[in-house]
Design an enzyme around this catalytic site. Structure first.
Site, short mmCIF file in Angstrom:
data_model
loop_
_atom_site.label_atom_id
_atom_site.label_comp_id
_atom_site.label_asym_id
_atom_site.label_seq_id
_atom_site.Cartn_x
_atom_site.Cartn_y
_atom_site.Cartn_z
N SER A 135 13.06 -8.11 1.59
CA SER A 135 11.91 -7.63 2.36
C SER A 135 10.83 -8.69 2.46
O SER A 135 10.59 -9.45 1.52
CB SER A 135 11.33 -6.37 1.71
OG SER A 135 10.25 -5.87 2.48
N GLY A 140 3.50 -1.57 -2.09
CA GLY A 140 2.30 -0.88 -2.58
C GLY A 140 1.03 -1.44 -1.98
O GLY A 140 -0.02 -1.46 -2.62
N ASP A 174 4.69 7.02 8.71
CA ASP A 174 5.20 5.68 8.34
C ASP A 174 6.67 5.54 8.72
O ASP A 174 7.09 4.55 9.33
CB ASP A 174 5.03 5.47 6.83
CG ASP A 174 3.56 5.33 6.44
OD1 ASP A 174 3.29 5.09 5.25
OD2 ASP A 174 2.69 5.48 7.32
N1 LIG Z 1 12.02 -3.48 -0.95
C1 LIG Z 1 11.90 -2.45 -1.81
N2 LIG Z 1 12.82 -2.28 -2.79
C2 LIG Z 1 12.73 -1.24 -3.68
N3 LIG Z 1 11.71 -0.33 -3.67
C3 LIG Z 1 10.77 -0.48 -2.72
C4 LIG Z 1 10.81 -1.52 -1.74
N4 LIG Z 1 9.69 -1.40 -0.94
C5 LIG Z 1 9.02 -0.31 -1.40
N5 LIG Z 1 9.65 0.24 -2.45
C6 LIG Z 1 9.23 1.43 -3.22
O1 LIG Z 1 8.05 1.97 -2.60
C7 LIG Z 1 6.92 1.82 -3.49
C8 LIG Z 1 5.67 1.44 -2.68
O2 LIG Z 1 5.42 2.54 -1.81
P1 LIG Z 1 3.94 3.02 -1.52
O3 LIG Z 1 4.05 4.12 -0.53
O4 LIG Z 1 3.21 3.28 -2.78
O5 LIG Z 1 3.24 1.73 -0.85
P2 LIG Z 1 3.41 1.21 0.65
O6 LIG Z 1 4.46 2.00 1.37
O7 LIG Z 1 3.64 -0.25 0.56
O8 LIG Z 1 1.99 1.47 1.25
P3 LIG Z 1 1.57 2.70 2.24
O9 LIG Z 1 2.44 3.86 1.88
O10 LIG Z 1 0.14 2.92 1.89
O11 LIG Z 1 1.81 2.19 3.61
C9 LIG Z 1 7.32 0.70 -4.43
O12 LIG Z 1 6.57 0.81 -5.64
C10 LIG Z 1 8.81 0.98 -4.63
O13 LIG Z 1 8.99 2.06 -5.54
C1 LIG Z 2 -1.80 7.86 3.43
C2 LIG Z 2 -0.79 8.19 4.51
O1 LIG Z 2 -1.41 8.94 5.54
C3 LIG Z 2 -0.28 6.93 5.18
C4 LIG Z 2 0.22 5.90 4.22
O2 LIG Z 2 0.60 4.72 4.90
C5 LIG Z 2 0.35 9.00 3.86
C6 LIG Z 2 1.28 9.64 4.90
O3 LIG Z 2 0.82 9.90 6.02
O4 LIG Z 2 2.46 9.87 4.53
MG LIG Z 3 4.37 4.07 1.52
#
Ligand SMILES: Nc1ncnc2c1ncn2[C@@H]1O[C@H](COP(=O)(O)OP(=O)(O)OP(=O)(O)O)[C@@H](O)[C@H]1O
Ligand SMILES: C[C@@](O)(CCO)CC(=O)[O-]
Ligand SMILES: [Mg+2]
Length: 366
Positions: A135, A140, A174
């Protein structure tokens, strides 16, 4: 047999969190992707062999004997399992993940590895295979790494429930923008594909402050249950911001004056959305530091994604000189932040398969 899929990350231009409570949001894919490669083992259908998950970027490998998974998750080995199995299976999945002894510094991966096990066994049952993940997306950080991971994995495995494990109560925005790409308006599961009629150049600043989307989403829901009327007004205001933002970016704007006028309206909407996100309790001192810095250059910014750290969007007006952009980036990076300027509205999910004749099944199944 090898199957590949890739899905983009995203930015949310307006409406995060409120979209979980029925408000409209606007999101766009970005040119950062998660790639999944599934290499099926030739011993499929037998009880030996391993299910292996390789997280290439982190140099981590997790593996389980097929038999171990079968005895721990018997309910998931049938055809595509209904999502109600998810709650029943989470305890068993946690057992299988705990056995992998994920390093403490990477414990945030627990959700992702759990989502992998659920999706894999729900869809593929108890078949040995190697799954390789790479990726470009910071995890996060608000750029939808979890959605890109689940969409690309799900597409390769033909399922869709992983995001619930990682987000708790995902709105679906998302996954949707990671699947369809480009730019969408989204509300209550309904998407409208939109096309921008104005140049949208965004600076993404990663505060590199880790946080947990599930906890942030839950926190907003708890605040809404404590202050139902006030938060309903907040969500309604976000709904109006998203609808107005969507119509502005789709409105015809050919000359510089009208583009600048539209940009100024977008900047105000971004600032208003940021203020409402602060009222939801999802801003953070690191986000405020980015806001203060970009404001010095008269630029509008807002957090994107779940907040609590993660990434901040800054609109870069079409007429803004590159030299000024470079100064803003230099000042932000001197604070320890990571900046990237990425195209928005690119391709969504992409899948490809290849196999040699000796391992291919007539249906092309894994
Ligand atoms: N390439 C990956 N490999 C394994 N797990 C992953 C990977 N990318 C994301 N994850 C999982 O998703 C979690 C991050 O998801 P999270 O929804 O908290 O943040 P985000 O998706 O980056 O941000 P947001 O949801 O605010 O857009 C990581 O901690 C892990 O558990
Ligand atoms: C915070 C949020 O609105 C967007 C996260 O990227 C959560 C969701 O819609 O699933
Ligand atoms: Mg997320």
């Amino acid at each position: 047999m090898e199957t590949r899929a890739r899905a983009p990350g995203k930015i949310i231009l307006s409406g995060e969190h409120a979209v979980v409570h029925g408000a409209t949001a606007v999101a766009a894919s970005i040119d950062l992707y998660t790639d999944v490669l599934i290499r099926s083992s030739t011993s499929s259908g037998t009880d030996d062999g391993l299910v292996e998950l390789q997280l290439k970027d982190m140099g981590l490998v997790f593996s389980w004997p097929v038999q171990r998974i079968k005895e721990t998750l018997p309910e998931l080995g049938t055809a595509l399992s209904p999502s109600f199995f998810l709650s029943e299976s989470m305890k068993s999945i946690a057992t299988l993940v705990e056995e992998q002894n994920i390093p403490e510094a990477k414990i945030g991966l627990f959700g992702g590895v759990s989502a992998f096990l659920f999706l894999y066994t729900s869809i593929q049952g108890f078949k040995p295979a190697t799954v390789v993940i790479t990726s470009d997306l910071p995890m996060g950080s608000g750029l939808g790494s979890s959605a890109a991971f689940c969409v690309a994995l799900s597409a390769a495995l033909l399922a869709y429930s992983g995001e619930k494990i990682i987000h708790g109560k995902p709105s679906g925005i998302d996954n949707t923008v990671s699947t369809f790409g480009n730019m969408i308006m989204f509300r209550l599961g309904e998407l409208t594909r939109i096309t921008s009629n104005m140049p949208l150049r965004m600076l993404i600043t990663n505060t590199k402050v880790g946080r947990n989307t599930k906890a942030l989403v839950a926190g907003v829901s708890e605040r809404a249950s404590r202050h139902p009327d006030a938060m309903a007004a907040v969500f309604s205001a976000v709904d109006s911001i998203s609808k107005e933002l969507s119509s502005i970016i789709q409105s015809p704007a050919s000359d510089e004056l009208s583009i600048t006028e539209n940009e100024e309206k977008l900047e105000e909407l971004m600032e208003m959305n940021q203020g409402l996100l602060q009222s939801m309790g999802v801003s953070h001192s690191s986000i405020e530091a980015v806001l203060r810095t970009t404001l010095k250059y008269k630029l509008a910014s807002k957090l994107t994604g779940a907040g609590g750290g993660g990434c901040v969007l800054t609109l870069l007006p079409a007429l803004l000189a590159d030299a000024v952009v470079d100064k803003v980036i230099a000042e932000l990076e001197s604070c320890g932040f990571q900046c990237l300027v990425t195209a928005i509205g690119g391709k969504g999910l992409e899948i490809s398969s290849s196999c040699n004749s000796s391992t291919c099944h007539p249906s092309g199944e894994i």
